[in-house]
Design a protein around this motif. Structure first.
Motif, PDB file in Angstrom:
ATOM      1  N   CYS A  28       0.911  -1.199  -0.106  1.00 61.40           N
ATOM      2  CA  CYS A  28      -0.165   0.014   0.063  1.00 61.40           C
ATOM      3  C   CYS A  28       0.829   1.440   0.011  1.00 61.40           C
ATOM      4  N   HIS A  29       2.010   1.155   0.660  1.00 58.08           N
ATOM      5  CA  HIS A  29       2.901   2.230   0.700  1.00 58.08           C
ATOM      6  C   HIS A  29       3.299   2.772  -0.804  1.00 58.08           C
ATOM      7  N   ILE A  30       3.764   1.792  -1.427  1.00 54.95           N
ATOM      8  CA  ILE A  30       4.062   2.116  -2.893  1.00 54.95           C
ATOM      9  C   ILE A  30       2.956   2.612  -3.888  1.00 54.95           C
ATOM     10  N   ALA A  31       1.827   2.113  -3.509  1.00 58.81           N
ATOM     11  CA  ALA A  31       0.706   2.529  -4.169  1.00 58.81           C
ATOM     12  C   ALA A  31       0.343   3.796  -3.938  1.00 58.81           C
ATOM     13  N   GLN A  32       0.289   4.316  -2.513  1.00 55.78           N
ATOM     14  CA  GLN A  32       0.414   5.663  -2.309  1.00 55.78           C
ATOM     15  C   GLN A  32       1.096   6.604  -2.943  1.00 55.78           C
ATOM     16  N   ILE A  33       2.185   6.108  -2.812  1.00 49.32           N
ATOM     17  CA  ILE A  33       3.334   7.027  -3.562  1.00 49.32           C
ATOM     18  C   ILE A  33       3.146   7.265  -4.991  1.00 49.32           C
ATOM     19  N   VAL A  34       2.930   6.155  -5.667  1.00 50.50           N
ATOM     20  CA  VAL A  34       2.494   6.334  -7.219  1.00 50.50           C
ATOM     21  C   VAL A  34       1.309   7.210  -7.553  1.00 50.50           C
ATOM     22  N   PHE A  35       0.336   6.981  -6.750  1.00 48.98           N
ATOM     23  CA  PHE A  35      -0.970   7.915  -6.633  1.00 48.98           C
ATOM     24  C   PHE A  35      -0.613   9.252  -6.388  1.00 48.98           C
ATOM     25  N   GLU A  36       0.168   9.521  -5.443  1.00 46.86           N
ATOM     26  CA  GLU A  36       0.577  11.038  -5.294  1.00 46.86           C
ATOM     27  C   GLU A  36       1.220  11.521  -6.152  1.00 46.86           C
ATOM     28  N   VAL A  37       2.342  10.906  -6.685  1.00 39.46           N
ATOM     29  CA  VAL A  37       2.856  11.378  -7.964  1.00 39.46           C
ATOM     30  C   VAL A  37       2.110  11.654  -9.035  1.00 39.46           C
TER      31      VAL A  37
END
Length: 75
Positions: A28-37
């Motif tokens: 989920c942390h990777i997903a959140q970073i991708v979504f934020e970018v």
């Protein structure tokens, strides 16, 4: 144009993967970073363009419930 079509396909694929990753606490942390970018760097006009509005809206709607669960779990 063709370049925008290819760009959107890449972006669409990346959003789909991020949405899938967000369902798993391990990723989920990777997903959140991708979504934020994506949200910070892609204009809302492009994300919500008439041609891809339905798809982008659907992915965002799928993303939010898991994001809320992760947030509640971490806080």
């Amino acid at each position: 144009s063709n370049i925008l079509s290819i760009y959107f396909l890449f972006l669409e694929s990346l959003l789909k993967y991020a949405t899938d990753w967000n369902t798993n606490t391990k990723f989920c942390h990777i997903a959140q970073i991708v979504f934020e970018v994506i949200v910070r760097n892609i204009s809302p006009e492009f994300l919500l363009d008439e041609t891809n509005q339905e798809y982008a809206s659907k992915l965002i709607e799928e993303f939010l419930p898991y994001t809320e669960r992760h947030y509640n779990r971490l806080s």
